[in-house]
Design a protein around this motif. Sequence first.
Motif, mmCIF file in Angstrom:
data_model
loop_
_atom_site.group_PDB
_atom_site.id
_atom_site.type_symbol
_atom_site.label_atom_id
_atom_site.label_comp_id
_atom_site.label_asym_id
_atom_site.label_seq_id
_atom_site.Cartn_x
_atom_site.Cartn_y
_atom_site.Cartn_z
ATOM 1 N N ASN A 77 0.859 -1.184 0.000
ATOM 2 C CA ASN A 77 0.000 0.000 0.000
ATOM 3 C C ASN A 77 0.895 1.234 0.000
ATOM 4 O OD1 ASN A 77 -1.990 1.901 0.229
ATOM 5 N ND2 ASN A 77 -2.512 1.424 2.345
ATOM 6 N N PRO A 78 1.178 1.799 -1.173
ATOM 7 C CA PRO A 78 2.126 2.908 -1.257
ATOM 8 C C PRO A 78 1.601 4.250 -0.746
ATOM 9 C CG PRO A 78 1.232 2.446 -3.418
ATOM 10 C CD PRO A 78 0.692 1.399 -2.484
ATOM 11 N N ASN A 79 0.355 4.299 -0.289
ATOM 12 C CA ASN A 79 -0.204 5.553 0.231
ATOM 13 C C ASN A 79 0.210 5.721 1.686
ATOM 14 O OD1 ASN A 79 -1.634 6.237 -2.185
ATOM 15 N ND2 ASN A 79 -3.025 4.576 -1.681
ATOM 16 N N ILE A 80 0.866 6.843 1.978
ATOM 17 C CA ILE A 80 1.408 7.097 3.308
ATOM 18 C C ILE A 80 1.053 8.510 3.751
ATOM 19 C CG2 ILE A 80 3.337 5.482 3.045
ATOM 20 C CD1 ILE A 80 5.128 7.936 2.429
ATOM 21 N N HIS A 81 1.416 8.848 4.973
ATOM 22 C CA HIS A 81 1.271 10.208 5.506
ATOM 23 C C HIS A 81 2.645 10.639 5.994
ATOM 24 C CE1 HIS A 81 -2.829 8.711 5.584
ATOM 25 N NE2 HIS A 81 -3.181 9.977 5.425
ATOM 26 N N VAL A 82 3.122 11.769 5.494
ATOM 27 C CA VAL A 82 4.487 12.200 5.767
ATOM 28 C C VAL A 82 4.510 13.590 6.399
ATOM 29 C CG1 VAL A 82 4.855 13.178 3.465
ATOM 30 C CG2 VAL A 82 6.793 12.319 4.729
#
Length: 80
Positions: A18-23
């Motif tokens: 799941n390449p969706n992240i929070h940075v």
Amino acid sequence: MNSITEIQNRIRQLFNTNPNIHVSKFLHNPKIAIVNKPAKIIGVYSHIFQIEYEENGMLRTLTIQYPEILTKQIEIAELT
């Protein structure tokens, strides 16, 4: 996280599942303030990885070195 190899493996795992992240990242020069911004991992390499996020309606690409996570210059919510 206590080693760069562990960070690389976790980033690769996120990229493949799941390449969706929070940075979050703060820089003074150039001035960049990203706080819990949704982003997508678009590339994983041996010494860096790239993310893409939207800012003011435009897609931005940011290149991150693994030691930046180790030294907490950059925080990724999914790694904590």
